[in-house]
Design an enzyme around this catalytic site. Sequence first.
Site, short mmCIF file in Angstrom:
data_model
loop_
_atom_site.label_atom_id
_atom_site.label_comp_id
_atom_site.label_asym_id
_atom_site.label_seq_id
_atom_site.Cartn_x
_atom_site.Cartn_y
_atom_site.Cartn_z
N LYS A 37 0.83 -1.21 0.00
CA LYS A 37 0.00 0.00 0.00
C LYS A 37 0.86 1.26 0.00
O LYS A 37 0.48 2.28 -0.57
CB LYS A 37 -0.95 -0.02 1.19
CG LYS A 37 -2.03 -1.09 1.08
CD LYS A 37 -2.97 -1.04 2.28
CE LYS A 37 -4.12 -2.01 2.09
NZ LYS A 37 -3.70 -3.41 1.96
N GLU A 45 -3.85 5.66 7.72
CA GLU A 45 -4.36 6.77 6.92
C GLU A 45 -5.54 7.42 7.64
O GLU A 45 -6.22 6.79 8.46
CB GLU A 45 -4.77 6.31 5.52
CG GLU A 45 -5.93 5.34 5.48
CD GLU A 45 -6.22 4.86 4.06
OE1 GLU A 45 -5.38 5.08 3.17
OE2 GLU A 45 -7.30 4.27 3.85
N ARG A 80 -5.19 -8.10 -9.59
CA ARG A 80 -5.81 -9.40 -9.85
C ARG A 80 -7.23 -9.20 -10.31
O ARG A 80 -7.74 -8.07 -10.36
CB ARG A 80 -5.81 -10.24 -8.58
CG ARG A 80 -6.53 -9.56 -7.41
CD ARG A 80 -6.69 -10.46 -6.21
NE ARG A 80 -7.13 -9.76 -5.02
CZ ARG A 80 -8.38 -9.45 -4.73
NH1 ARG A 80 -9.34 -9.73 -5.60
NH2 ARG A 80 -8.70 -8.82 -3.61
N ASP A 98 -32.85 -61.38 16.76
CA ASP A 98 -33.36 -60.01 16.76
C ASP A 98 -32.25 -59.01 17.06
O ASP A 98 -32.27 -57.88 16.59
CB ASP A 98 -34.47 -59.86 17.80
CG ASP A 98 -35.77 -60.50 17.33
OD1 ASP A 98 -35.87 -60.73 16.11
OD2 ASP A 98 -36.64 -60.77 18.16
#
Length: 658
Positions: free
Chosen positions: A175, A259, A351, A594
């Site tokens: 940045k 900033e 991108r 069973d």
Amino acid sequence: MTSLWLRRTSTSSSASASRIGRNGRRAPAGALLARGMAAAATRDRGFSSSTTQNIRPVKKVMAANRGEIAIRIFRAARELGMETVAIFPKEDRRNLHVRKAMESYQLNTKGELGPVDAYLNINEIIEIALAHGVDAIHPGYGFLSERGDFAAACEQAGLIFIGPNSNVVDQMGSKTAARDLAFKANVPVVPGSDGVVRSVEEAIAFAEEVGYPIMAKAAFGGGGRGMRLCNNKDELAEGFVAASSEARAAFGDGSMFLEKFVVNPRHIEVQIMGDKYGNVVHLFERDCSVQRRHQKIVEIAPAPLITPQMRENICRDAVALARASSYENAGTCEFLVDEEGNHYFIEMNARLQVEHTVTEEITGVDLVQTQLRVAEGYSLPDIGLSQDTIGFSGCAIQCRMTTEDPNLNFAPDTGRLELYQLGEGMGIRIDQSGYQGLIISPYYDSLLAKVTAKGRSHQDACVKLYRALDESRVRGVKTNIEFVKKVLTHKEFKDGVVNTSFIEKNPQLFDVLSQSSQAMSMLKFLGEQIVNGPLTPIGTAAVPARTQPPLPEVQPEEKLSGLRDVFVRGGAKAFAEAVRKNDGVLLTDTTWRDAHQSLLATRVRTRDIMTVAPATGSIMRNAFSIENWGGATFDVALRFLRECPWDRLEEMREAVPH
């Protein structure tokens, strides 16, 4: 899902036709179909360019990504006649992008990396690409898409990186470097720190100089991670440390940038495209102001209520910035626009963006195909793109459908997609990787689908998108569908006057009803009835008896004998004679059978039967037989109990010998 692609037969003797991915499945149709398409596409392109000697055709492209963006890349590549390659770790093997590629190869076969780290393993990705004849790699977004070292590794390996060159990726990934470039290009920026800020003390000194509020943000990376809004000294001290830690975990670098915070701005970004020959165009702007915790939720193109002059100014500055960096391929310049209409550059994403769909819808330009052609070496004029020929019509709105629960502070949800039907119709585009039966894992981003609506106006697109979401049925996991529907029907959004504080100012948007399905509720009820029996209370006030059943007296082994002893001593003839002479009733007990076949079948293990075997053998010693084998014995033992049925029989025979 059924593939319409031809598939290579196992009888093929061609070496190229016998390639099998690391996942062990044969690549679908692939190459035979794609080669023919590639040849036809090459003939039909007919580009007239003075730079044709610099063209490097791409025959096979890999998507170094997953999910819907990988599928988007594959579709664009196939339409250009290119073969496609997917990569995936074991945890992602059932994702749809694995099936959509012509070839698929597994990452991290030794299991040394986590599910996310597997997609970040540059060396292995390059190795797979080289081993399987890949010409170019598209990074998609996220993962390695803004890693200059990945772009450099592709370049060094002789692979085409579909994006800017590694130097530009590095420059725009910082940045601070991007701000310096903006200064040189006379593009307005928000007042910020001159470089990377590495300590709380430095941050506080900067804030005292420019004043609060301050936005602390990761110097490297994006996507809303590593950002904190700080309104005073205490918040800055705490937020700086938290944001730095988050950035270090997400991007491997905890460096911060500060900033001045612009109050109630709009987040406007400009799509740009450049080639290798210095040509740069913009494809107009998008409004991404609807955000939650700096994560975009809804994106609009073009930005509503932008005057022609504002549009011209912001797009001009985006192009100037791209030219100043010798930018090539797709990128996005992001700006904040204050309440007076002034715009300030904040960062450039080197991108393709998640929200590129809205730009494609209003301009008619296929951005992914353009990326591929530019990467091959074609100039923008070669493929018919110049600023004069690019226009837009109508409005497009995209929403991100995520597997998050709005009632639990948007916590990601996981589970199986029991029902998955998305609304369709005129003006609706769906980019997705979900399907009914897919298991949503906790490892990756919660994005399930991107739903984009195109209409003649902003309001028209709102109505279409709402209708598509209202028709959608997703069950098995929580989604944000109801939340997005409330956003679309809010008056401020419909009027196009939202800014980045829109969601924060409207907490009622979070009051959404939990999704429900009468059909799924009915199926669940029937399942409960079938498995667990009726749940209706007994129609009597009588209290159930609490009788403790008496334990049977077990006779010593030497006192026990039964008909089997007769069979063992005298054989079948003696056994038959004993049965004929018996004057009483000969009983066969089926309790143990069973235990294999009834509703208890998935519960009664061999160890449970062995526990009661001594008592059973003693009490039933005069019975004709104990039946303990049924047709479902194998199924029960193997599928449910994970036991060997033969071992079970031997143990029962030994425990009840008479």
